[in-house]
Design a protein around this motif. Structure first.
Motif, PDB file in Angstrom:
ATOM      1  N   GLN A   1     -11.901  50.908  12.211  1.00  0.00           N
ATOM      2  CA  GLN A   1     -10.905  51.546  13.216  1.00  0.00           C
ATOM      3  C   GLN A   1     -11.124  50.737  14.499  1.00  0.00           C
ATOM      4  OE1 GLN A   1     -13.231  55.189  12.759  1.00  0.00           O
ATOM      5  NE2 GLN A   1     -11.565  55.967  11.639  1.00  0.00           N
TER       6      GLN A   1
ATOM      7  N   VAL B   1      -9.559  47.478  17.012  1.00  0.00           N
ATOM      8  CA  VAL B   1      -8.619  46.192  16.988  1.00  0.00           C
ATOM      9  C   VAL B   1      -9.094  45.503  18.237  1.00  0.00           C
ATOM     10  CG1 VAL B   1      -6.833  47.574  15.964  1.00  0.00           C
ATOM     11  CG2 VAL B   1      -7.178  47.661  18.510  1.00  0.00           C
TER      12      VAL B   1
ATOM     13  N   GLY C   1      -7.973  46.261  12.275  1.00  0.00           N
ATOM     14  CA  GLY C   1      -7.948  47.562  11.997  1.00  0.00           C
ATOM     15  C   GLY C   1      -7.163  47.777  10.832  1.00  0.00           C
TER      16      GLY C   1
ATOM     17  N   VAL D   1      -3.917  51.966  12.400  1.00  0.00           N
ATOM     18  CA  VAL D   1      -4.871  51.982  13.627  1.00  0.00           C
ATOM     19  C   VAL D   1      -4.114  51.164  14.497  1.00  0.00           C
ATOM     20  CG1 VAL D   1      -7.229  51.048  14.547  1.00  0.00           C
ATOM     21  CG2 VAL D   1      -7.002  52.058  12.014  1.00  0.00           C
TER      22      VAL D   1
END
Length: 176
Positions: free
Chosen positions: A13, A15, A32, A36
């Motif tokens: 989750q 980035v 991600g 996400v």
């Protein structure tokens, strides 16, 4: 919290977002799980550090981080107590830090002036790869700690204060 970060990493989750001179002031986003990136981009007006259409960035002058012994992957993890680490804004290339923009002028913890150590790490070519100020609090007690950093911008000579609050409770660090 650190635990929430570890959970986000485990669940893909997280980035990476870049929008700076190196990306030619274009937004680049990597990583991600499915969905996400679109979730993060849908919220960007709440967190972005740039203005649309301008090569101007409004970024923090420094990042104040409180590191305890339960954070083994952080730089400057103490064996006990906590370390206060302050990374100031530098100009950079993809490979190295090139020139400081902001420096730490002074540091207080609970209104008491303290003297942090300046740490500068260089790679095998002599280029600066990391730079931070470090102050160790070897024994913490159950109480609130207020960190106040006075920062100086070397470009325009402005002074700014940055504050971070954390609480120690039962050998746990709770950051706000």
């Amino acid at each position: 919290s650190y635990e929430e970060l570890m959970s986000a990493l485990k669940n893909n989750q997280v980035v990476a977002v870049r929008h700076d001179s190196i990306s030619d002031f274009k937004t680049r986003i990597l990583g991600g799980a499915p969905g996400v990136q679109s979730f993060i981009l849908g919220k960007q007006k709440n967190w972005k550090w740039w203005q649309d259409g301008k090569a101007e960035i409004h970024q923090p002058w420094a990042a104040i981080t409180v590191v305890d012994s339960k954070q083994p992957y952080e730089v400057a993890t103490p064996k006990e107590g906590v370390n206060v680490r302050i990374r100031c804004w530098w100009k950079s290339t993809r490979q190295a830090l090139t020139e400081p923009v902001v420096i730490l002028e002074s540091l207080t913890i609970n209104q008491i002036a303290v003297k942090p150590e300046y740490v500068e790490l260089k790679d095998n070519k002599g280029m600066v790869s990391d730079s931070y100020y470090l102050y160790a609090i070897p024994k913490t007690i159950n109480k609130k700690y207020v960190i106040e950093a006075t920062l100086k911008n070397l470009v325009n000579q402005q002074i700014r204060k940055s504050v971070k609050v954390f609480t120690c409770k039962d050998k746990r660090v709770i950051q706000r």
